[in-house]
Each structure stands twice: as structure tokens, then as C-alpha cells.
Design a protein around this motif. Sequence first.
Motif, PDB file in Angstrom:
ATOM      1  N   LYS A   1       6.212 -33.983   2.110  1.00 31.83           N
ATOM      2  CA  LYS A   1       6.855 -34.876   1.158  1.00 31.83           C
ATOM      3  C   LYS A   1       7.668 -35.908   1.907  1.00 31.83           C
ATOM      4  O   LYS A   1       8.280 -35.628   2.944  1.00 31.83           O
ATOM      5  CB  LYS A   1       7.773 -34.084   0.225  1.00 31.83           C
ATOM      6  CG  LYS A   1       7.022 -33.121  -0.651  1.00 31.83           C
ATOM      7  CD  LYS A   1       7.985 -32.365  -1.558  1.00 31.83           C
ATOM      8  CE  LYS A   1       7.235 -31.382  -2.414  1.00 31.83           C
ATOM      9  NZ  LYS A   1       8.111 -30.614  -3.266  1.00 31.83           N
ATOM     10  N   LYS A   2       7.712 -37.107   1.358  1.00 37.59           N
ATOM     11  CA  LYS A   2       8.494 -38.179   1.980  1.00 37.59           C
ATOM     12  C   LYS A   2       9.961 -37.975   1.653  1.00 37.59           C
ATOM     13  O   LYS A   2      10.346 -37.696   0.518  1.00 37.59           O
ATOM     14  CB  LYS A   2       8.031 -39.541   1.452  1.00 37.59           C
ATOM     15  CG  LYS A   2       6.628 -39.888   1.875  1.00 37.59           C
ATOM     16  CD  LYS A   2       6.254 -41.243   1.342  1.00 37.59           C
ATOM     17  CE  LYS A   2       4.820 -41.572   1.724  1.00 37.59           C
ATOM     18  NZ  LYS A   2       4.401 -42.861   1.175  1.00 37.59           N
ATOM     19  N   GLN A   3      10.797 -38.144   2.680  1.00 39.22           N
ATOM     20  CA  GLN A   3      12.240 -38.017   2.476  1.00 39.22           C
ATOM     21  C   GLN A   3      12.823 -39.412   2.279  1.00 39.22           C
ATOM     22  O   GLN A   3      12.491 -40.350   2.982  1.00 39.22           O
ATOM     23  CB  GLN A   3      12.895 -37.351   3.675  1.00 39.22           C
ATOM     24  CG  GLN A   3      12.438 -35.919   3.866  1.00 39.22           C
ATOM     25  CD  GLN A   3      13.096 -35.292   5.072  1.00 39.22           C
ATOM     26  OE1 GLN A   3      13.810 -35.937   5.800  1.00 39.22           O
ATOM     27  NE2 GLN A   3      12.843 -34.010   5.275  1.00 39.22           N
ATOM     28  N   GLU A   4      13.673 -39.562   1.307  1.00 38.58           N
ATOM     29  CA  GLU A   4      14.260 -40.888   1.005  1.00 38.58           C
ATOM     30  C   GLU A   4      15.590 -41.070   1.663  1.00 38.58           C
ATOM     31  O   GLU A   4      16.371 -40.290   1.896  1.00 38.58           O
ATOM     32  CB  GLU A   4      14.390 -41.054  -0.501  1.00 38.58           C
ATOM     33  CG  GLU A   4      13.039 -41.098  -1.174  1.00 38.58           C
ATOM     34  CD  GLU A   4      13.206 -41.311  -2.664  1.00 38.58           C
ATOM     35  OE1 GLU A   4      14.254 -41.822  -3.092  1.00 38.58           O
ATOM     36  OE2 GLU A   4      12.291 -40.960  -3.378  1.00 38.58           O
TER      37      GLU A   4
END
Length: 115
Positions: free
Chosen positions: A112-115
Amino acid sequence: MLTQDSEVVPVPAWPFSLLVFSCGGCWSVTPKMLRNLLALRQIGQRTISTASRRHFKNKVPEKQKLFQEDDEIPLYLKGGIADALLYRATMILTVGGTAYAIYELAVASFPKKQE
């Protein structure tokens, strides 16, 4: 030897047979408790050592005929309904587990992409 009403009760030769642990209370070992323990031990030994052997009918020739006849049924299904159910359950678990493992590998390969 412990006595009660002029009856002699042998004390077993087991180590720590008269030790009784208590949590704040006062416990004692009575001759009746020792007799019950000895009786239980004798019953257990007698049941295991002198158990009569049950004689079962030899079913090997019947099973050999069943499994050796050529009737186009796979060997792992010749046992009847129970074999068929076990086979299907095994196949469902195998296919389901493989699909789940591939899914988890796909999920782990795309973090998952971390913001």
C-alpha cells in the motif's frame, strides 16, 4: 504401617506418597484415602495387563478382492462414500489453500502507498 480398628493397611513404597500440598489449609492423609488410592492403582493395573483380547474377523481377503478387481474406479475411491467425501474435501482444501496463498502473494507484492 497405619492402623485403623486393628486393621493393618500397608503404606505404598512410592516416593512422596504421603506428601500433600496445601494452600493455607490443613490437609491430612487418612488411611481410607490410602486404601482408595491402592484400590484404584490395582484396578488400573489389572485392566491394562489382563485385558482380554478381542478376536476380530479377518477382513483382508474381502478387501483384497474389492481393491484388485478391475472396474474402472480409481483405487482411492474404491472404499465407498467415505473415501469419496474425504477425496472431495481434500481437493477443496487443496485448491482453496492454493488460491488463498496466490492471493496473499499478490497482495504482499503490491504494498500500500503511504501518504
